[in-house]
Write a protein that holds these residues in place. Structure first.
Motif, mmCIF file in Angstrom:
data_model
loop_
_atom_site.group_PDB
_atom_site.id
_atom_site.type_symbol
_atom_site.label_atom_id
_atom_site.label_comp_id
_atom_site.label_asym_id
_atom_site.label_seq_id
_atom_site.Cartn_x
_atom_site.Cartn_y
_atom_site.Cartn_z
ATOM 1 N N MET A 213 13.419 -8.177 16.024
ATOM 2 C CA MET A 213 12.730 -8.060 14.735
ATOM 3 C C MET A 213 13.376 -6.942 13.913
ATOM 4 N N GLU A 214 13.587 -7.215 12.629
ATOM 5 C CA GLU A 214 14.218 -6.227 11.752
ATOM 6 C C GLU A 214 13.353 -4.982 11.623
ATOM 7 N N GLN A 215 13.996 -3.815 11.743
ATOM 8 C CA GLN A 215 13.290 -2.539 11.619
ATOM 9 C C GLN A 215 12.859 -2.325 10.181
ATOM 10 N N LYS A 216 11.580 -2.085 9.968
ATOM 11 C CA LYS A 216 11.038 -1.800 8.643
ATOM 12 C C LYS A 216 10.757 -0.308 8.517
ATOM 13 N N TYR A 217 11.019 0.236 7.322
ATOM 14 C CA TYR A 217 10.784 1.645 7.075
ATOM 15 C C TYR A 217 9.731 1.823 5.983
ATOM 16 N N ILE A 218 9.006 2.922 6.070
ATOM 17 C CA ILE A 218 7.967 3.215 5.086
ATOM 18 C C ILE A 218 8.140 4.652 4.606
ATOM 19 N N ASP A 219 7.929 4.872 3.314
ATOM 20 C CA ASP A 219 8.008 6.206 2.712
ATOM 21 C C ASP A 219 6.597 6.749 2.533
ATOM 22 N N VAL A 220 6.339 7.919 3.135
ATOM 23 C CA VAL A 220 5.011 8.527 3.117
ATOM 24 C C VAL A 220 5.049 9.805 2.282
ATOM 25 N N GLY A 221 4.232 9.882 1.243
ATOM 26 C CA GLY A 221 4.116 11.087 0.441
ATOM 27 C C GLY A 221 3.113 12.045 1.064
ATOM 28 N N ILE A 222 3.522 13.298 1.266
ATOM 29 C CA ILE A 222 2.700 14.276 1.976
ATOM 30 C C ILE A 222 2.338 15.430 1.050
ATOM 31 N N PRO A 223 1.030 15.696 0.873
ATOM 32 C CA PRO A 223 0.618 16.834 0.039
ATOM 33 C C PRO A 223 0.787 18.150 0.795
ATOM 34 N N THR A 224 1.139 19.200 0.076
ATOM 35 C CA THR A 224 1.313 20.518 0.688
ATOM 36 C C THR A 224 0.576 21.574 -0.120
ATOM 37 N N ALA A 225 0.224 22.660 0.569
ATOM 38 C CA ALA A 225 -0.385 23.809 -0.098
ATOM 39 C C ALA A 225 0.738 24.688 -0.635
ATOM 40 N N GLY A 226 1.117 24.479 -1.875
ATOM 41 C CA GLY A 226 2.221 25.221 -2.463
ATOM 42 C C GLY A 226 3.565 24.646 -2.066
ATOM 43 N N VAL A 227 4.597 25.461 -2.168
ATOM 44 C CA VAL A 227 5.956 25.044 -1.834
ATOM 45 C C VAL A 227 6.015 24.656 -0.355
ATOM 46 N N PRO A 228 6.596 23.496 -0.015
ATOM 47 C CA PRO A 228 6.648 23.072 1.389
ATOM 48 C C PRO A 228 7.341 24.104 2.273
ATOM 49 N N GLN A 229 6.736 24.381 3.408
ATOM 50 C CA GLN A 229 7.306 25.299 4.398
ATOM 51 C C GLN A 229 7.804 24.468 5.571
ATOM 52 N N LEU A 230 9.114 24.273 5.642
ATOM 53 C CA LEU A 230 9.721 23.353 6.595
ATOM 54 C C LEU A 230 10.644 24.083 7.558
ATOM 55 N N GLU A 231 10.587 23.670 8.822
ATOM 56 C CA GLU A 231 11.496 24.182 9.840
ATOM 57 C C GLU A 231 11.890 23.031 10.762
ATOM 58 N N LYS A 232 13.116 23.059 11.261
ATOM 59 C CA LYS A 232 13.566 22.049 12.210
ATOM 60 C C LYS A 232 13.160 22.448 13.627
ATOM 61 N N GLU A 233 12.746 21.464 14.392
ATOM 62 C CA GLU A 233 12.418 21.666 15.808
ATOM 63 C C GLU A 233 12.965 20.460 16.577
ATOM 64 N N GLY A 234 14.229 20.555 16.988
ATOM 65 C CA GLY A 234 14.870 19.412 17.614
ATOM 66 C C GLY A 234 15.019 18.277 16.627
ATOM 67 N N GLU A 235 14.532 17.094 17.002
ATOM 68 C CA GLU A 235 14.614 15.929 16.123
ATOM 69 C C GLU A 235 13.461 15.865 15.134
ATOM 70 N N LEU A 236 12.484 16.758 15.271
ATOM 71 C CA LEU A 236 11.324 16.768 14.388
ATOM 72 C C LEU A 236 11.472 17.838 13.317
ATOM 73 N N THR A 237 10.694 17.692 12.249
ATOM 74 C CA THR A 237 10.596 18.709 11.215
ATOM 75 C C THR A 237 9.176 19.238 11.204
ATOM 76 N N VAL A 238 9.029 20.544 11.344
ATOM 77 C CA VAL A 238 7.701 21.164 11.306
ATOM 78 C C VAL A 238 7.348 21.486 9.856
ATOM 79 N N LEU A 239 6.232 20.933 9.405
ATOM 80 C CA LEU A 239 5.684 21.247 8.090
ATOM 81 C C LEU A 239 4.492 22.163 8.312
ATOM 82 N N LYS A 240 4.602 23.404 7.877
ATOM 83 C CA LYS A 240 3.588 24.397 8.203
ATOM 84 C C LYS A 240 2.396 24.388 7.260
#
Length: 366
Positions: free
Chosen positions: A1-28
């Motif tokens: 089955m063909e892989q389907k992708y979805i775009d998810v908009g995420i609300p943040t408290a102010g400027v996004p605080q992002l850090e990489k943790e391996g293959e994941l991204t931590v949004l604080k």
């Protein structure tokens, strides 16, 4: 089955605080519960490709495979320890709903919205976003990043992979759901556009009434299926609250930009098939206004939202200037009732039986 992708908009408290943790991204600083009483900031771990969002609220977009999205959603909406047949049912409806957004089958329109001096009819639909398919909050489906993967949640996603809910004529069901229908489900037109959607009907639902259960069993059930911040109102089947005439006028002015003076009387002038209020007539010192639909009513009569619009409200305030409200249900009541469906699963019903009950006439297939 063909892989389907979805775009998810995420609300943040102010400027996004992002850090990489391996293959994941931590949004604080992800915001959850926008405009609800449980609004808070949490730290989440996001899979997928992280991109900047162009929206002033939804400042992060996460692009990820649909099946990975479902693992996050089902575990965010409900406790991953919930019964597996309930989790399977939720995986199918969440997948159906998401695929409807990706494919463009479920499109919002403005037909029926009215903004005049004496009539204000409005709603928010799940297709209102621009620049991404769905948002991460209750407006669409809760998406709080990678969730604890119980064996039952993992099995529920994998065993239903590719399965969606279809109408008899082959279209994806617009599979809405709410926390607790309060004993009767509602139709689409009471909450959104003035049309009916297939397989979304109004009917009696005995499953979400937990009042007949021993207190210990009721509390155990709610703890098993609900997130901790969703357990504060005992499941939401019935509740009471009050609001002052002064606060009602304040909400009307600050939330909706309308001024009719002090509120002297409130009347429910239209109800949906379940009994939920669809239109309120407000009589003020300087005029009258008819307001709807259900979400507008819920916002008017509470600091954030009422649990639902299935209410009986005193038509006039008491001596202290308070309107007293008796309510039932939690959410719009359309489609699947999460508490009712979870109880069905606990009492031995399969996910197919749950979906057949809440979406009459629907077909489950890949």
């Amino acid at each position: 089955m063909e892989q389907k992708y979805i775009d998810v908009g995420i609300p943040t408290a102010g400027v996004p605080q992002l850090e990489k943790e391996g293959e994941l991204t931590v949004l604080k600083n992800q915001l959850i519960g926008l405009d609800f009483h449980w609004r808070r900031t949490i730290e989440t771990k996001l899979p997928g490709e992280i991109m900047p969002g162009g929206d002033p609220v939804y400042r992060v977009i996460d692009r990820l495979p649909v099946e990975t999205y479902l693992e996050c959603v089902v575990g965010s909406e409900m406790n991953p320890a919930a019964p597996i047949e309930f989790l399977k049912a939720h995986a199918v409806i969440s997948r159906s709903w998401a695929m409807g957004k990706i494919s463009g089958q479920h499109i919002a329109d403005e037909d029926g919205k009215i903004d005049s001096a004496e009539l204000l009819i409005n709603w928010e639909d799940t297709c209102d976003h621009k620049g991404f398919h769905v948002c991460a909050d209750d407006h669409c489906q809760r998406f709080q990043g990678v969730q604890p993967m119980s064996d039952s949640l993992r099995d529920a996603i994998r065993s239903t992979e590719g399965l969606c809910l279809y109408t008899p004529d082959g279209k994806l069901v617009d599979a809405r759901f709410s926390k607790c229908c309060g004993g009767r489900t509602e139709v689409f037109s009471s909450c959104w556009q003035p049309r009916e959607e297939p397989c979304l009907e109004s009917f009696d639902d005995p499953w979400c009434d937990l009042s007949g259960l021993p207190a210990e069993r009721r509390d155990s059930l709610l703890k098993t299926i609900l997130k901790d911040y969703d357990r504060s109102n005992g499941g939401g089947y019935s509740w009471k609250t009050s609001i002052s005439a002064e606060d009602t006028a304040h909400n009307l002015r600050n939330k909706f930009g309308r001024e009719i003076g002090g509120i002297r009387e409130i009347q429910v002038v239209e109800r949906g098939l379940s009994g939920r209020a669809v239109r309120l007539l407000l009589k003020g010192e300087r005029g009258e206004l008819c307001l709807g639909k259900e979400l507008m009513i819920r916002r008017l009569l509470a600091p954030t939202h009422l649990y639902s619009s299935w209410i009986d409200i005193d038509s006039t305030p008491d001596r202290e200037g308070m309107f007293h409200i008796n309510g039932r249900g939690w959410g719009h009541g359309v489609g699947l009732c999460q508490i009712g469906a979870a109880r069905m699963a606990m009492e031995g019903h399969s996910f197919e039986e749950i979906l057949a009950f809440y979406y009459p006439g629907s077909v489950v297939r890949s």
